[in-house]
Design a protein around this motif. Structure first.
Motif, short mmCIF file in Angstrom:
data_model
loop_
_atom_site.label_atom_id
_atom_site.label_comp_id
_atom_site.label_asym_id
_atom_site.label_seq_id
_atom_site.Cartn_x
_atom_site.Cartn_y
_atom_site.Cartn_z
N MET A 1 0.84 -1.18 0.00
CA MET A 1 0.00 0.00 0.00
C MET A 1 0.88 1.24 0.00
SD MET A 1 -3.29 -0.64 2.40
CE MET A 1 -2.53 -1.51 3.73
N ALA A 2 0.30 2.31 -0.49
CA ALA A 2 1.00 3.59 -0.50
C ALA A 2 0.14 4.61 0.23
CB ALA A 2 1.26 4.03 -1.93
N TYR A 3 0.80 5.60 0.78
CA TYR A 3 0.13 6.61 1.59
C TYR A 3 0.49 7.99 1.09
CZ TYR A 3 -0.44 2.62 4.66
OH TYR A 3 -0.76 1.40 5.16
N ARG A 4 -0.49 8.92 1.12
CA ARG A 4 -0.24 10.31 0.80
C ARG A 4 -0.75 11.14 1.99
NH1 ARG A 4 -1.97 13.02 -4.79
NH2 ARG A 4 -3.00 11.03 -4.86
N TYR A 5 0.15 11.92 2.55
CA TYR A 5 -0.17 12.73 3.72
C TYR A 5 -0.50 14.15 3.30
CZ TYR A 5 1.34 8.99 6.77
OH TYR A 5 1.43 7.78 7.42
N TRP A 6 -1.62 14.67 3.79
CA TRP A 6 -2.07 16.03 3.50
C TRP A 6 -1.87 16.90 4.73
CZ3 TRP A 6 -4.72 17.60 -1.05
CH2 TRP A 6 -4.91 16.57 -1.98
N CYS A 7 -1.36 18.09 4.51
CA CYS A 7 -1.17 19.05 5.60
C CYS A 7 -2.53 19.57 6.05
CB CYS A 7 -0.29 20.20 5.12
SG CYS A 7 -0.04 21.48 6.37
N GLY A 8 -2.68 19.76 7.36
CA GLY A 8 -3.92 20.31 7.90
C GLY A 8 -3.93 21.83 7.91
N GLU A 9 -2.81 22.45 7.56
CA GLU A 9 -2.69 23.91 7.61
C GLU A 9 -2.68 24.56 6.23
OE1 GLU A 9 -2.86 24.88 10.74
OE2 GLU A 9 -2.66 22.77 11.30
N CYS A 10 -2.23 23.83 5.22
CA CYS A 10 -2.13 24.39 3.86
C CYS A 10 -2.43 23.29 2.85
CB CYS A 10 -0.74 25.01 3.63
SG CYS A 10 0.62 23.81 3.59
N GLY A 11 -2.17 23.51 1.61
CA GLY A 11 -2.49 22.54 0.56
C GLY A 11 -1.40 21.53 0.28
N PHE A 12 -0.36 21.48 1.09
CA PHE A 12 0.74 20.54 0.86
C PHE A 12 0.26 19.10 0.97
CE2 PHE A 12 3.99 17.76 2.71
CZ PHE A 12 4.95 17.81 1.72
N LYS A 13 0.79 18.26 0.08
CA LYS A 13 0.57 16.81 0.16
C LYS A 13 1.84 16.12 -0.27
CE LYS A 13 -1.42 16.62 -4.41
NZ LYS A 13 -2.62 16.58 -5.17
N THR A 14 2.11 14.98 0.33
CA THR A 14 3.29 14.21 -0.04
C THR A 14 2.96 13.41 -1.29
OG1 THR A 14 2.70 12.23 1.22
CG2 THR A 14 3.94 13.95 2.39
N PRO A 15 3.99 12.93 -2.00
CA PRO A 15 3.71 11.96 -3.07
C PRO A 15 3.31 10.63 -2.43
CG PRO A 15 6.07 12.40 -2.88
CD PRO A 15 5.38 13.31 -1.92
N TRP A 16 2.91 9.66 -3.25
CA TRP A 16 2.57 8.34 -2.72
C TRP A 16 3.86 7.68 -2.23
CZ3 TRP A 16 -2.27 7.41 -1.78
CH2 TRP A 16 -3.25 8.00 -2.55
N LEU A 17 3.88 7.35 -0.95
CA LEU A 17 5.06 6.78 -0.31
C LEU A 17 4.66 5.69 0.65
CD1 LEU A 17 6.72 10.19 0.64
CD2 LEU A 17 7.47 8.69 -1.20
N SER A 18 5.66 5.02 1.21
CA SER A 18 5.39 4.08 2.30
C SER A 18 4.97 4.90 3.52
CB SER A 18 6.63 3.25 2.63
OG SER A 18 7.63 4.08 3.20
N ARG A 19 4.38 4.25 4.49
CA ARG A 19 3.91 4.97 5.68
C ARG A 19 5.05 5.72 6.38
NH1 ARG A 19 -0.08 2.32 9.99
NH2 ARG A 19 -1.32 2.36 8.11
#
Length: 75
Positions: A1-19
């Motif tokens: 599985m891959a995970y994408r983390y979204w910032c709760g303060e702005c529009g930043f998101k990580t690419p699909w990565l391991s946890r």
């Protein structure tokens, strides 16, 4: 599985990565862009493998079928 983390303060998101990789990038983002605020936001889960290439399976199947058809027409 891959995970994408979204910032709760702005529009930043990580690419699909391991946890662990995603968590680390989110922690780094918060430390750099939102110092003093604990990391938050939400996590998106992609249940497919991150390195999965669905087109390869289709191409391999098509090539195999063409070989079978060519062998059948040859005889």
């Amino acid at each position: 599985m891959a995970y994408r983390y979204w910032c709760g303060e702005c529009g930043f998101k990580t690419p699909w990565l391991s946890r662990p990789q995603g968590e680390q990038q989110q922690i780094h983002h918060y430390a750099k862009r939102h110092p003093g605020i604990p990391p938050g936001g939400h996590v998106e889960i992609n249940r497919r493998k991150p390195d999965r290439r669905p087109g390869c399976l289709h191409l391999t199947t098509l090539a195999l079928l063409l070989l079978i058809l060519a062998a059948a027409c040859h005889h």
